[in-house]
Design an enzyme around this catalytic site. Structure first.
Site, PDB file in Angstrom:
ATOM      1  N   ASP A 128      41.465  21.559  70.884  1.00  0.00           N
ATOM      2  CA  ASP A 128      41.910  22.842  70.088  1.00  0.00           C
ATOM      3  C   ASP A 128      40.654  23.459  69.421  1.00  0.00           C
ATOM      4  O   ASP A 128      39.616  22.346  69.197  1.00  0.00           O
ATOM      5  CB  ASP A 128      42.898  22.568  69.127  1.00  0.00           C
ATOM      6  CG  ASP A 128      43.154  23.844  68.245  1.00  0.00           C
ATOM      7  OD1 ASP A 128      43.879  24.707  69.218  1.00  0.00           O
ATOM      8  OD2 ASP A 128      43.539  23.804  67.110  1.00  0.00           O
ATOM      9  N   GLU A 149      39.016  26.188  66.467  1.00  0.00           N
ATOM     10  CA  GLU A 149      39.288  26.984  65.241  1.00  0.00           C
ATOM     11  C   GLU A 149      38.229  28.102  65.375  1.00  0.00           C
ATOM     12  O   GLU A 149      37.144  27.719  65.442  1.00  0.00           O
ATOM     13  CB  GLU A 149      39.293  26.382  63.754  1.00  0.00           C
ATOM     14  CG  GLU A 149      40.680  25.436  63.729  1.00  0.00           C
ATOM     15  CD  GLU A 149      42.145  26.085  63.837  1.00  0.00           C
ATOM     16  OE1 GLU A 149      42.038  27.554  64.035  1.00  0.00           O
ATOM     17  OE2 GLU A 149      42.946  25.265  64.318  1.00  0.00           O
ATOM     18  N   HIS A 185      45.945  25.160  59.789  1.00  0.00           N
ATOM     19  CA  HIS A 185      45.682  24.982  60.932  1.00  0.00           C
ATOM     20  C   HIS A 185      44.216  24.254  61.132  1.00  0.00           C
ATOM     21  O   HIS A 185      43.306  24.790  60.487  1.00  0.00           O
ATOM     22  CB  HIS A 185      45.243  26.203  61.780  1.00  0.00           C
ATOM     23  CG  HIS A 185      46.553  26.919  62.389  1.00  0.00           C
ATOM     24  ND1 HIS A 185      46.710  27.456  63.463  1.00  0.00           N
ATOM     25  CD2 HIS A 185      47.745  27.109  61.630  1.00  0.00           C
ATOM     26  CE1 HIS A 185      48.018  28.050  63.584  1.00  0.00           C
ATOM     27  NE2 HIS A 185      48.692  27.799  62.374  1.00  0.00           N
ATOM     28  N   ASP A 210      45.667  19.531  64.995  1.00  0.00           N
ATOM     29  CA  ASP A 210      46.421  20.484  65.952  1.00  0.00           C
ATOM     30  C   ASP A 210      46.414  19.646  67.456  1.00  0.00           C
ATOM     31  O   ASP A 210      47.531  19.777  68.268  1.00  0.00           O
ATOM     32  CB  ASP A 210      45.914  21.882  66.207  1.00  0.00           C
ATOM     33  CG  ASP A 210      46.341  22.632  64.939  1.00  0.00           C
ATOM     34  OD1 ASP A 210      47.137  22.168  64.006  1.00  0.00           O
ATOM     35  OD2 ASP A 210      46.127  24.011  65.080  1.00  0.00           O
TER      36      ASP A 210
END
Length: 233
Positions: A13, A15, A156, A161
Site C-alpha cells: 500500500d 500513501e 490511513h 493498511d
C-alpha cells in the site's frame, strides 16, 4: 523427500500527497507485508518519503502526515533500491492496484528504473467485486465483512493498511484453512521419492482347472435355461 513450491507475495500500500500523479502528486509512504504460500511471515517493509512537494489538505486529514513531519525523511531516490530489493521476487497484491502502480511507476520512471506491469499484479478490489458483486469493496467494508479488527486504523497508514489487506486477501481466497489445504495439496503433488524403484510383481493366473470347469457344467445343467449356457456349451 517432500518439495513444497514456495509462493512469495507482497501485499503493498502507498500513501500520497494527493490523488493525481500526473498533476505532480508524489508518494509519501510505502508499506509492504510478506506472505509465503498465503501466510504472513512477519517480514515487512515500511518507509516514509519526502515528496518534495506539499501535502494536499484532504491527504493530511486522511493520513495525519504533514509537510513538517515529512521534510526530513529520505527521498524516493534514496529508498528505491531497498524497496525494489524487498519486492523483487514477489507477486504484488494491491487494493485498487492501478492507483498505487501508477504512482510507483511515476517515481521509478523519474529514476530510469524498471517499472511494474499492472497485469502482473493481484488486485484485491477486483477479487472483492467478483466475490461480492454490488457490495461495498473498500478496505473498511471488507474488514467488517470478514470480522477483521481494524480499530487501530484511526488514520490511513501504508503499513497498517497492508497488514489489514493481507488478512482480507487471505479471506477472499477462502480463509486460513485454504492455505493449509494448499500446502497439503502441493505436498502431495510435489512429493519425490529418491532411491526407490517400483518392483514388478509376477502376474497372477486365476484360470480354472478341468475339475472346476466340469463341476460348473454339471451345476449349470440343474438350472432352467441359463443365459450363459449357450456360451459355455
Amino acid at each position: 523427500m517432500t518439495i513444497l513450491k514456495k509462493i512469495r507475495e507482497i501485499v503493498l500500500d502507498t500513501e500520497t500527497t494527493g490523488l493525481n500523479w500526473e498533476n505532480g502528486d508524489r508518494i509519501v509512504e510505502i508499506g509492504c507485508v510478506e506472505l509465503i504460500n498465503h501466510i504472513p511471515t512477519g517480514n515487512t517493509y515500511q518507509t516514509y518519503i519526502n515528496p518534495q512537494t506539499q501535502m494536499q489538505k484532504d491527504s493530511i486529514e486522511i493520513t495525519g502526515l504533514t509537510d513538517d513531519f515529512l521534510k526530513d525523511k529520505p527521498l524516493f531516490s534514496e529508498i528505491a533500491d531497498d524497496f525494489l530489493k524487498f519486492v523483487s521476487d514477489g507477486i504484488l497484491v494491491i487494493h485498487n492496484a492501478s492507483f498505487d502502480i501508477s504512482f510507483l511507476n511515476s517515481e521509478l520512471g523519474r529514476l530510469g528504473k524498471p517499472q511494474f506491469k499492472l497485469e502482473e499484479v493481484i488486485d484485491t478490489l477486483d477479487l472483492a467485486h467478483r466475490k461480492f458483486p454490488g457490495a461495498q469493496a473498500n478496505l473498511d467494508a471488507l474488514c467488517r465483512r470478514f470480522n477483521i479488527d481494524a480499530s487501530s486504523r484511526e488514520k490511513h497508514g501504508a503499513l497498517i493498511d497492508s497488514e489489514l489487506l493481507a488478512e482480507v486477501y487471505i479471506q477472499l481466497l477462502g480463509g486460513r484453512q485454504s492455505g493449509l489445504e494448499f500446502e497439503s495439496k502441493e505436498a502431495i503433488a510435489a512429493e519425490v521419492t529418491i532411491g526407490q524403484q517400483k518392483q514388478n510383481r509376477q502376474k497372477r493366473v486365476f484360470a480354472p482347472s478341468e475339475e472346476e470347469l466340469l463341476a460348473h457344467r454339471e451345476f449349470v445343467k440343474t438350472m432352467e435355461a441359463p443365459i450363459w449356457d449357450r456360451i459355455i456349451q
